[in-house]
Design an enzyme around this catalytic site. Structure first.
Site, PDB file in Angstrom:
ATOM      1  N   ASP A  93     -15.493  26.751 -19.764  1.00 58.23           N
ATOM      2  CA  ASP A  93     -16.064  25.702 -19.339  1.00 58.23           C
ATOM      3  C   ASP A  93     -17.317  26.218 -18.301  1.00 58.23           C
ATOM      4  OD1 ASP A  93     -16.854  23.434 -17.785  1.00 58.23           O
ATOM      5  OD2 ASP A  93     -15.013  22.884 -17.004  1.00 58.23           O
ATOM      6  N   GLY A  96     -19.460  23.526 -14.117  1.00 60.12           N
ATOM      7  CA  GLY A  96     -20.250  22.595 -13.472  1.00 60.12           C
ATOM      8  C   GLY A  96     -19.187  21.559 -12.616  1.00 60.12           C
ATOM      9  N   ASP A 272      -8.262  19.713 -23.159  1.00 61.00           N
ATOM     10  CA  ASP A 272      -7.588  20.652 -22.198  1.00 61.00           C
ATOM     11  C   ASP A 272      -7.355  19.709 -21.000  1.00 61.00           C
ATOM     12  OD1 ASP A 272      -9.294  21.412 -19.653  1.00 61.00           O
ATOM     13  OD2 ASP A 272     -10.718  20.269 -21.088  1.00 61.00           O
TER      14      ASP A 272
END
Length: 378
Positions: A93, A96, A272
């Site tokens: 990831d 953010g 996820d």
């Protein structure tokens, strides 16, 4: 990656599909679930134990790895694969969402985002280009673009501003990505994130702008961040109409077993969520009959197996009474057993969906699962 993603089976009554994504760290059958190893470790589990799962990918976090152990150490280790002794695929990831969570400690501009570390208060600045550089050093197979992730209850203007910034950053990030190379010789894929809250027109606009980048996969972000569940499902269903059919779709941060089933039905391929590991450490087990709170006194003398469906070795070898005892005495083994069980359950659930899509009876199976799991429809 469009040429590397092959859809082998599609459900005739829903948008569910099953296929294969090829990576230099192995093939991944879709739909799939990624265990979350934020810092390069799935809590309480070793890389060898995660490798025993019938899963070929896990997720780590760029923001956290950037702060600890840092890019210097990761580069000296040859990337995260070598650092954590993991030879399968990794998705990172962008961080953010974590930066979004630092309200009061970050500032978003057209250039990027400035934030203070939650560890020591030091100031850092992320740009779309820097996020690519960091993930090049990490060496993840799938790299997420830097995006702005507003809350689910934000106003229309906030959603619009986030969309505009996310699109601009995506254009810069993709341009830079295509001008740079992998550091360790394996292919990397950069994935843009669709934003727009639960506003259909904003979501449609976000997709139309991002598909111009001709990315190899697309992510649906900004959901499961406080909006009502029906609105989340409606938004994903809307996205199914506009996202490229031939490319993988990744729904970020979702969710419960029921969420996974409903969103596979709506055309999602990748998931996820921290739920199986975090809830496991808090004594909550996932089963086909719903959730089990193993701390409950009713399990003190329950000598039946944790699960007798062949989900995992630990589920069959230990009783509910023993696991209840481990949680009451705060033994680490209890957290390990519960975590392993939940991860095996999630992976098994996705494998079951793959099989049902292939067999052509996904919709009827999904209805039966949801009725058994929570007493509701698809």
């Amino acid at each position: 990656m469009s040429q590397l993603f092959k859809i082998n089976h599609s459900d005739k009554n829903t948008s569910a599909r099953s296929g294969v994504i090829q990576t230099d760290h192995g093939n991944i059958t879709t739909p799939f679930f990624m265990p979350v190893g934020t810092y390069g470790a799935v809590k309480t589990q070793s890389s060898e134990e995660i490798a025993e799962l019938p899963s070929s990918i896990l997720l780590s976090n760029t923001y956290h790895l950037y702060l600890r152990p840092g890019t210097d150490i990761l580069q000296k280790a040859g990337g995260l694969h070598g650092f954590m002794h993991w030879d399968r695929a990794i998705l990172t990831d962008s961080g953010g969402f974590q930066i979004f969570s630092l309200e009061g400690y970050r500032k978003i501009t057209d250039d990027g985002v400035t934030f203070r570390s939650h560890l020591d208060g030091s100031e850092h600045h992320f740009t779309p280009e820097k996020i690519v550089d960091i993930q090049r050093i990490i060496g993840s197979d799938f790299m997420m673009m830097l995006d702005v992730c507003p809350s689910g209850d934000a106003d229309h203007q906030t959603w619009t501003d986030a969309l505009n910034t996310t699109t601009n950053w995506a254009k810069r990030g993709m341009k830079y990505f295509r001008e740079t190379d992998s550091l360790y010789g394996h292919q990397q894929v950069l994935i843009p994130v669709v934003q727009g809250g639960t506003d259909k027109e904003l979501r449609k606009r976000s997709v139309s702008e991002l598909v111009e980048l001709d990315a190899d996969a697309y992510a649906i972000g900004g959901l499961a961040v406080g909006e009502p569940k029906p609105e989340m499902l409606e938004t994903v269903e809307w996205m199914d109409e506009f996202l490229p059919k031939e490319k993988p779709r990744y729904l970020m941060g979702v969710g419960t077993p029921a969420d996974l089933v409903r969103n596979v039905a709506r055309g999602v391929d990748m998931f996820d969520c921290v739920m199986p590991t975090r809830n496991g450490r808090n004594g909550q087990l996932f089963t086909f009959d719903g959730k089990v709170n193993i701390r409950n006194a009713r399990y003190k003398t329950d000598f039946s197996a944790i699960d007798d469906n062949g989900i995992s070795p630990m589920s069959e070898n230990y009783t509910k009474a023993y696991l209840h005892h481990l949680f009451k005495t705060e033994e680490i083994l209890g957290y390990r057993i519960a975590t392993q069980h939940n991860l095996h359950f999630y992976i098994h659930l996705l494998q079951t969906m793959q099989d049902k899509i292939k067999a052509g009876n996904f919709e009827s199976w999904a209805k039966g699962f949801l009725e058994r799991y929570e007493g509701k429809g698809i």
